[in-house]
Design an enzyme around this catalytic site. Sequence first.
Site, PDB file in Angstrom:
ATOM      1  N   ARG A  73      46.275  42.904  40.013  1.00 58.90           N
ATOM      2  CA  ARG A  73      47.295  43.339  40.797  1.00 58.90           C
ATOM      3  C   ARG A  73      47.215  44.714  41.292  1.00 58.90           C
ATOM      4  NH1 ARG A  73      48.821  39.341  38.327  1.00 58.90           N
ATOM      5  NH2 ARG A  73      47.677  40.522  36.861  1.00 58.90           N
ATOM      6  N   THR A  74      47.469  45.783  40.611  1.00 57.14           N
ATOM      7  CA  THR A  74      47.566  47.311  40.892  1.00 57.14           C
ATOM      8  C   THR A  74      46.497  47.549  41.605  1.00 57.14           C
ATOM      9  OG1 THR A  74      49.004  47.715  39.089  1.00 57.14           O
ATOM     10  CG2 THR A  74      48.431  49.418  40.086  1.00 57.14           C
ATOM     11  N   HIS A  93      54.351  53.602  34.773  1.00 58.24           N
ATOM     12  CA  HIS A  93      53.496  52.860  35.892  1.00 58.24           C
ATOM     13  C   HIS A  93      54.492  52.948  36.940  1.00 58.24           C
ATOM     14  CE1 HIS A  93      51.338  49.807  37.722  1.00 58.24           C
ATOM     15  NE2 HIS A  93      51.199  48.914  36.901  1.00 58.24           N
ATOM     16  N   ARG A 111      44.138  54.234  37.513  1.00 52.57           N
ATOM     17  CA  ARG A 111      44.465  53.950  36.121  1.00 52.57           C
ATOM     18  C   ARG A 111      43.587  54.505  34.983  1.00 52.57           C
ATOM     19  NH1 ARG A 111      46.358  47.754  34.972  1.00 52.57           N
ATOM     20  NH2 ARG A 111      48.055  48.429  36.364  1.00 52.57           N
TER      21      ARG A 111
HETATM   22  N1   CP Z   1      51.436  44.542  37.108  1.00 54.03           N
HETATM   23  C1   CP Z   1      50.049  45.133  36.665  1.00 54.03           C
HETATM   24  O1   CP Z   1      49.931  46.372  36.510  1.00 54.03           O
HETATM   25  O2   CP Z   1      49.161  44.214  36.717  1.00 54.03           O
HETATM   26  P1   CP Z   1      47.737  44.497  36.761  1.00 54.03           P
HETATM   27  O3   CP Z   1      47.252  44.790  35.325  1.00 54.03           O
HETATM   28  O4   CP Z   1      46.957  43.281  37.201  1.00 54.03           O
HETATM   29  O5   CP Z   1      47.401  45.825  37.614  1.00 54.03           O
END
Ligand code: CP
Length: 338
Positions: free
Chosen positions: A57-58, A135, A107
């Site tokens: 997602r991120t 986050h 990240r």
């Molecule tokens: N919510 C979130 O950080 O999802 P991802 O790890 O898929 O980025």
Amino acid sequence: MDFPASHILSITQFERFDIERIFTVADQMEPYAHRRKMTRVLEGAILGNMFFEASTRTRVSFGCAFNLLGGEVRETTGFQSSAISKGESLYDTARVLSSYSDVIAMRHPDAGSVAEFASASRVPVINGGDGANEHPTQALLDLYTIKCELAAKCREVDGLRIAMIGDLRHGRTVHSLCKLLCLYKNVKAVLISPAELSMPEEYVEQLRAAGHEVIVSDALEANICDVDIVYSTRIQEERFSSQEEADLYRGRFRLNQAIYTEFCQPNTVIMHPLPRDSRATANELDVDLDGNPNLAIFRQADNGVLVRMALFALVLDVAHLVDKYSKDVPWHTANRVI
Ligand code: CP
């Protein structure tokens, strides 16, 4: 805060006014995120999207958000495809990559690493998650979602009652969300976890210092009956020393439709930052909730694009120009209801 050219590293850098500014710009992004209009306001700009830890997602929503504003995206995923695997420092990496980019999203598995990188960067850096620390953009999209879900019930964030459930020790999304809720009034936060995975004391103290009611418990059912939001989280197995240790906590706080029906109020909103662990042994947030209209997890993920578009527009100082560089889209996106 002064958004233009600023790093976005921690929720602590925001005042409530700043959050409202971000959400106002996120609202403005709605026709662009939903492809009814397009804008080229960031045409020529480059996002360095650097993800040294797994993400769906991120990473993708940062990229989509930048593309939707007209910019280009260059990605680095994993250490193995970066010269960091040859011993290059974060400092050198930041000095080099920040001259190739106008803004960087990052990240990294180590707490504090994104701030270290930002200190050597010539361009703004946005924290996409640093270890078990923070986050911030997830907390912003979580609060945006809470605001939208409560508004549909004629409620505001002030007075919110929320249960956070699961691995609260390692879950960076709930750490940032606790900090963010300190900017609001009269919140009740119920923190449900095994004792070994409880919310770090610093976040509990911050909530109490903000005047909020905080309940710490290891019991699920008794504590989800009187809240507006249940915010479930995954056991963060990548932060444990062994899979066996993580497995000790699997399935301790299962939420499914039967438990929801018996213990929650009929309009309690269910949130989860995702990914939810859908393996048979996980017993975390059951798929039998997928037809429940109060399950907001996919609306929550969708909101990530709006909020990240807003952050790019503010940090690159083009929020006031988005509509000036807009036009209608010539295509039609089939938007099926699933
Ligand atoms: N919510 C979130 O950080 O999802 P991802 O790890 O898929 O980025």
